[in-house]
Design a protein around this motif. Structure first.
Motif, PDB file in Angstrom:
ATOM      1  N   LEU A 157     -31.099 -55.933  25.919  1.00  0.00           N
ATOM      2  CA  LEU A 157     -30.066 -55.363  25.051  1.00  0.00           C
ATOM      3  C   LEU A 157     -30.672 -54.327  24.110  1.00  0.00           C
ATOM      4  CD1 LEU A 157     -27.055 -55.576  23.987  1.00  0.00           C
ATOM      5  CD2 LEU A 157     -27.961 -57.156  22.264  1.00  0.00           C
ATOM      6  N   VAL A 158     -29.960 -53.199  24.016  1.00  0.00           N
ATOM      7  CA  VAL A 158     -30.287 -52.204  22.995  1.00  0.00           C
ATOM      8  C   VAL A 158     -29.066 -52.107  22.099  1.00  0.00           C
ATOM      9  CG1 VAL A 158     -30.968 -49.819  22.535  1.00  0.00           C
ATOM     10  CG2 VAL A 158     -31.641 -50.929  24.702  1.00  0.00           C
ATOM     11  N   VAL A 159     -29.265 -52.342  20.807  1.00  0.00           N
ATOM     12  CA  VAL A 159     -28.087 -52.452  19.938  1.00  0.00           C
ATOM     13  C   VAL A 159     -28.414 -51.897  18.563  1.00  0.00           C
ATOM     14  CG1 VAL A 159     -28.674 -54.858  19.376  1.00  0.00           C
ATOM     15  CG2 VAL A 159     -26.316 -54.060  19.102  1.00  0.00           C
ATOM     16  N   GLY A 219     -34.413 -55.739  23.035  1.00  0.00           N
ATOM     17  CA  GLY A 219     -35.167 -56.877  23.564  1.00  0.00           C
ATOM     18  C   GLY A 219     -34.231 -57.890  24.173  1.00  0.00           C
ATOM     19  N   ASP A 220     -34.667 -59.153  24.131  1.00  0.00           N
ATOM     20  CA  ASP A 220     -33.838 -60.275  24.586  1.00  0.00           C
ATOM     21  C   ASP A 220     -32.518 -60.260  23.806  1.00  0.00           C
ATOM     22  OD1 ASP A 220     -33.518 -63.254  25.552  1.00  0.00           O
ATOM     23  OD2 ASP A 220     -33.270 -63.283  23.363  1.00  0.00           O
ATOM     24  N   ALA A 221     -31.389 -60.414  24.520  1.00  0.00           N
ATOM     25  CA  ALA A 221     -30.085 -60.199  23.880  1.00  0.00           C
ATOM     26  C   ALA A 221     -29.866 -61.104  22.661  1.00  0.00           C
ATOM     27  CB  ALA A 221     -28.954 -60.410  24.896  1.00  0.00           C
ATOM     28  N   ASN A 222     -30.072 -62.399  22.838  1.00  0.00           N
ATOM     29  CA  ASN A 222     -29.796 -63.328  21.737  1.00  0.00           C
ATOM     30  C   ASN A 222     -30.681 -63.056  20.528  1.00  0.00           C
ATOM     31  OD1 ASN A 222     -27.812 -64.566  23.181  1.00  0.00           O
ATOM     32  ND2 ASN A 222     -29.126 -66.264  23.882  1.00  0.00           N
ATOM     33  N   LYS A 223     -31.967 -62.904  20.812  1.00  0.00           N
ATOM     34  CA  LYS A 223     -32.896 -62.687  19.707  1.00  0.00           C
ATOM     35  C   LYS A 223     -32.620 -61.363  18.996  1.00  0.00           C
ATOM     36  CE  LYS A 223     -36.737 -65.486  21.362  1.00  0.00           C
ATOM     37  NZ  LYS A 223     -37.906 -65.438  22.244  1.00  0.00           N
ATOM     38  N   THR A 224     -32.349 -60.341  19.783  1.00  0.00           N
ATOM     39  CA  THR A 224     -32.134 -59.024  19.189  1.00  0.00           C
ATOM     40  C   THR A 224     -30.890 -59.022  18.313  1.00  0.00           C
ATOM     41  OG1 THR A 224     -33.171 -58.048  21.115  1.00  0.00           O
ATOM     42  CG2 THR A 224     -31.891 -56.566  19.732  1.00  0.00           C
ATOM     43  N   ARG A 225     -29.859 -59.689  18.789  1.00  0.00           N
ATOM     44  CA  ARG A 225     -28.634 -59.771  17.974  1.00  0.00           C
ATOM     45  C   ARG A 225     -28.917 -60.470  16.652  1.00  0.00           C
ATOM     46  NH1 ARG A 225     -25.476 -60.897  23.134  1.00  0.00           N
ATOM     47  NH2 ARG A 225     -24.414 -58.902  23.475  1.00  0.00           N
ATOM     48  N   SER A 226     -29.672 -61.554  16.752  1.00  0.00           N
ATOM     49  CA  SER A 226     -29.977 -62.310  15.548  1.00  0.00           C
ATOM     50  C   SER A 226     -30.817 -61.474  14.570  1.00  0.00           C
ATOM     51  CB  SER A 226     -30.693 -63.596  15.973  1.00  0.00           C
ATOM     52  OG  SER A 226     -31.406 -64.129  14.926  1.00  0.00           O
ATOM     53  N   GLN A 227     -31.768 -60.692  15.132  1.00  0.00           N
ATOM     54  CA  GLN A 227     -32.597 -59.839  14.277  1.00  0.00           C
ATOM     55  C   GLN A 227     -31.764 -58.735  13.625  1.00  0.00           C
ATOM     56  OE1 GLN A 227     -35.284 -58.668  17.357  1.00  0.00           O
ATOM     57  NE2 GLN A 227     -36.363 -60.647  17.344  1.00  0.00           N
ATOM     58  N   LEU A 228     -30.887 -58.135  14.415  1.00  0.00           N
ATOM     59  CA  LEU A 228     -30.083 -57.046  13.860  1.00  0.00           C
ATOM     60  C   LEU A 228     -29.103 -57.585  12.809  1.00  0.00           C
ATOM     61  CD1 LEU A 228     -29.703 -53.984  14.050  1.00  0.00           C
ATOM     62  CD2 LEU A 228     -27.856 -54.387  15.697  1.00  0.00           C
TER      63      LEU A 228
END
Lengths: 584, 584
Positions: free
Chosen positions: A315-317, A393-402
């Motif tokens: 995922l790029v978000v 990065g990894d979708a779940n982790k990236t969402r949580s970081q963002l």
């Protein structure tokens, strides 16, 4: 009689009245020929005056000997002040003292009893009774009382009955750790303190109570993260013969009522969002929607270029940070450091400034031209002047970081206005959650939550995809309540326990009484619970629950004021059929 | 939507309306061509009708298959009943059913769900959720809710703030046994569950909260006498800058308010009686004053005759039982047997009938002539037609025995009208009570109670004579509340602990935080606590608290419904640093 009036009561209309006041000496100002003292109680402050002309020498001496926090009683006459103090309600008057009695002396307090105190957290906790004298803490407790009263009023008017459920119940392996209570009369056996009255409120529905609520203490023996307490208070509710919609309506109205009554705040929108949408749009199942910065997914527009980091990412978000295009290199570097902290865990951050002139300047200009970046802006809703921050990065982790970055930036930009309230229902939660350590699924809400109709068959094939009739009430980025439609069928409950890894014997031993109850005519039912501590804190415009609890415990679960927990007598242990089993 | 109306709602004005109802099947009457079913929910009962003319065959069959306590939903039309039922609120109508859906089947309940049930106590406790469906239990719980709401309303309007005090506190050796809670995070240490929030409410007064209340669970690990519960609910209150009079006034008003609001009962008299007078007049510190039968002391008129039993007695005391002069010999013998039972413990009873014709007939005519007996009548306030019952012996024991007899006779004579309320303050309690086993004095109320001014010096010379500023609120022969003015001076508190047998070290270890607090400006304060369970029961016209508790425990402290307490895992014990220490 200790007083004729409180210290917050006297006005110009009381002029010339003889009054008796009692309270604490806030401070004494000795100008030689005249002495003023501020007398304080819960209701306010009244200025006392002693002067050479009108006060006897003995009384002047007595006034001079008063220390901070002395408890005194005075008799005197209300007089008009020569210079009024518009900052306090009694500022038009003062009381010329004729008699003074010290009811109790006071040592110098370990910190100042002022709105802004010099006392650190530890000292304030040890002397919590002094901390409570301070307006901010005192007013928080009074505010909490008001919220609880209004909750009771609303629910009672809606036909809910407050029923007290027991505190000495049975330990269950499900969920967090129980606090247990050894039984003296039942040798070798233990009660447990409830983590919530869940099963009891369901039994009340089986019992035909129809609408139940309770403001009730609950207990969890967890390693305490910051701002968690081993004992906490829930507004616990349950209704029979309802669908999810009925429940959402009632508690939407409760929330509106509370905001109106205790904050004077009128809610117009009460949006609903699915769990999946919340995760996609905010990276979080309790999004703060007081501000935008919604996620824009950039896979389509940012992948398949030369930039390997994005190409390899699931995922790029990105988000558009309003007005932040002017951030300096240094400020942006600090932001990158911030997302790299272990608590957030991002590997790095890509950014693109959307300048006021419409041009873009990004950290990846090598790979993306202006047209590409314009697509990023479109996807994130960025406007000229905004800064686009992108994680991947990894979708779940990236969402949580963002999500963490979004909240941090909102905080820095002052977008989290504590006097604004934006409630939100997050609905359609997954029924089960994968425990990555054990590889087992456990109940996301609790094992009594009903899967959505027609999804039961997915339990075997794709357990993580099963959605529940479960919902959370989110306020300003905090989960303040959550609930579900419950299972009311014995067989479905048995199936659920099986999927959660209970053997039939375990299920029967732990929850047999509930499944038995379901056989005798259980109505469809559901409910929810609010965390009162958190709700009050957020309504009070703060996020720290400890400031809204009279006698909180510290992060080791200790009450440092009374010094608990503590050792008990061997005699007590023996009566409880216990021995200590300490490490060497 | 499960229902458009409740089962207690429909009236003739709803005729011809299409409605949806949900509830439990109370009973089905199948007359062949017509079937009636009573549908019940919390709000009432609505009669459903199915008949051959207007109902399909399938639906008739479905109706026929309904069992008691099935949970169903119906759609139908409200129609006028041919024969109205004036006993129920919906008695003018019935609902002609068009659709029926069984929401949940039910096994035959283990006892009948009727106002008068065939279920014994044990069965009703095991299936408490079914017992709660019965009107008497359900209405008790709703009544309890109403009382608690009114208490909160009154106190809040009076400026009291409800503050939640902690449940995980520290064990103290004073008073009854604590329930303790092992701490996992603090190895070898224990919390205790509060027997009352006593010290915390006093600290709130030190903290300037001024008026505090809380409706709160309290815990005592005592061997359970009948109608005691290990967990019980208190209405706990405390006020600063008050004298006893201020407190009595507030709670007198609360009591009047409650009686008016929940019972429609207006109180005119609210007498006060000293402890000494109560003991002398009723042999009891919680007299039921709904009726007379006050004690008449007969030493002067009955001693110094030839009757050795009376001459040897410390006290000769009698009561006049109204209208009981007509008791037969057999009835009187039964009464004598009753006072001789070990629970009462009298050696015997002397009686004198005051006949309607003005003559006397006594069991001791050999020793007392008519003139003597007329003096007994004068002393006991007997009128022609009354029976004078006389006990003698040790003063304290005899008073207690006569009190038991007085209550028993009042019960038999129907003088304890549950719809009449006679509150009473008993004041001036002794500060200390002699423990006859150990020979030590302990605090009658608790160690924080203040002796009456000027009586402190008696503590050394005559501890039993020291009176306290302590008071009980008595209603219909039950203590429903008690409190005191507290000590607010560190030195006096230290003196009190010393007299109660604490070493200075013990006092400091247990209550150091309170004595510390007293040094920082403690105001004069006092308060009281009501037992909510008992209060509600008495207001409800009953004396058994268990019927007013949703999920009570039995006399062994067990919850037989959930089967608690129970064993816990070895893993749990290990985490708590404990081992079982069971008898072989």
């Amino acid at each position: 009689m200790y007083r004729s009036h409180s210290c917050g009561e006297l006005r110009a209309s009381n002029n010339n009245q003889e009054v008796v006041l009692s309270g604490w000496v806030q401070k004494v100002r000795d100008k030689g020929f005249v002495i003023w003292a501020d007398l304080r109680d819960r209701y306010g402050i009244t200025q006392l005056i002693f002067d050479e002309e009108r006060t006897s020498k003995e009384l002047l001496e007595q006034a001079r000997s008063l220390g901070r926090e002395f408890v005194i009683q005075i008799k005197g006459t209300v007089i008009e002040r020569s210079s009024k103090n518009p900052n306090i309600a009694t500022g038009d008057i003062e009381v010329l003292v004729k008699e003074l009695k010290v009811l109790n002396k006071a040592l110098v307090p370990p910190f100042t009893i002022e709105d802004k105190t010099d006392g650190g957290e530890d000292l304030r906790m040890k002397y919590r009774y002094l901390d409570i004298r301070r307006n901010p803490v005192k007013n928080n407790l009074i505010f909490r009382h008001k919220v609880a009263m209004e909750v009771r009023k609303f629910l009672s008017d809606e036909g809910f009955i407050e029923v007290e459920t027991p505190y000495l119940i049975k330990s269950t392996p499900e969920g967090a750790r129980d606090f247990v209570v050894p039984s003296r009369m039942n040798e070798g056996q233990f009660y447990a303190l409830p983590q919530s009255p869940q099963t009891f409120k369901q039994l009340l529905m089986v019992g035909g109570m129809d609408k139940y609520f309770q403001i009730v203490k609950c207990f969890r023996d967890e390693d305490l993260r910051a701002d968690r307490q081993p004992e906490f208070t829930q507004i616990d509710c349950e209704m029979a013969f309802v669908e999810q919609e009925d429940i959402l309506n009632v508690f939407e109205n409760l929330t509106k009522y509370l905001l109106k009554e205790v904050k004077g705040f009128e809610i117009e929108n009460f949006p609903r969002m699915t769990y999946d949408d919340a995760m996609r749009t905010y990276g979080n199942d309790k999004p703060d929607i007081r501000f935008g910065m919604e996620f824009g997914e950039l896979n389509e527009v940012a992948q398949h270029k030369e930039f390997g980091v994005f190409n390899d990412a699931e995922l790029v978000v990105g988000i558009a940070v309003p007005g932040a295009a002017t951030y300096t290199r240094k400020e942006i570097d600090a932001l990158i450091d911030w997302v790299r902290r272990p608590q957030v865990g991002a590997k790095g951050m890509v950014y693109a400034k959307y300048n006021e002139d419409g041009s873009f300047k990004s950290s990846v200009d090598k790979f993306y031209d202006q047209e590409d970046l314009a697509k990023w802006a479109a996807a994130t809703g960025a406007k000229p002047g905004d800064l686009i921050c992108v994680l991947s990065g990894d979708a779940n982790k990236t969402r949580s970081q963002l999500s963490a970055l979004r909240m941090e930036l909102a905080e820095r930009l002052g977008l989290r206005n504590p006097e604004e309230f934006a409630p939100l229902w997050v609905i359609d939660f997954p029924l089960l959650e994968l425990d990555e350590e054990t590889g087992h699924y456990h109940a996301m809400h609790h094992p009594f939550t009903s899967p959505k109709p027609g999804q039961l068959e997915l339990l075997d094939s794709d357990p993580g995809a099963v959605k529940a009739n479960a919902y959370d009430l989110v306020l300003n980025g905090n989960e303040i309540g959550g609930g579900s439609i419950r299972i009311h069928d014995k067989d479905m409950q048995a199936t659920m326990f099986k999927h959660l890894g209970f053997t039939p014997e375990e299920a029967k031993a732990q929850f047999g009484f509930l499944m038995d109850a379901f056989q005798y005519g259980a109505p469809p039912h559901g409910g929810l619970a609010f965390g009162l501590d958190r709700l009050v804190a957020i309504l009070g415009g703060q996020e720290t629950i400890r400031d809204f609890i009279a006698f909180p415990k510290n992060n080791s679960g200790r009450d440092v004021m009374i010094d608990a927990p503590a050792k008990i007598d061997n005699e007590q242990l023996k009566e409880l059929h216990l021995k200590l089993d300490l490490k060497a």
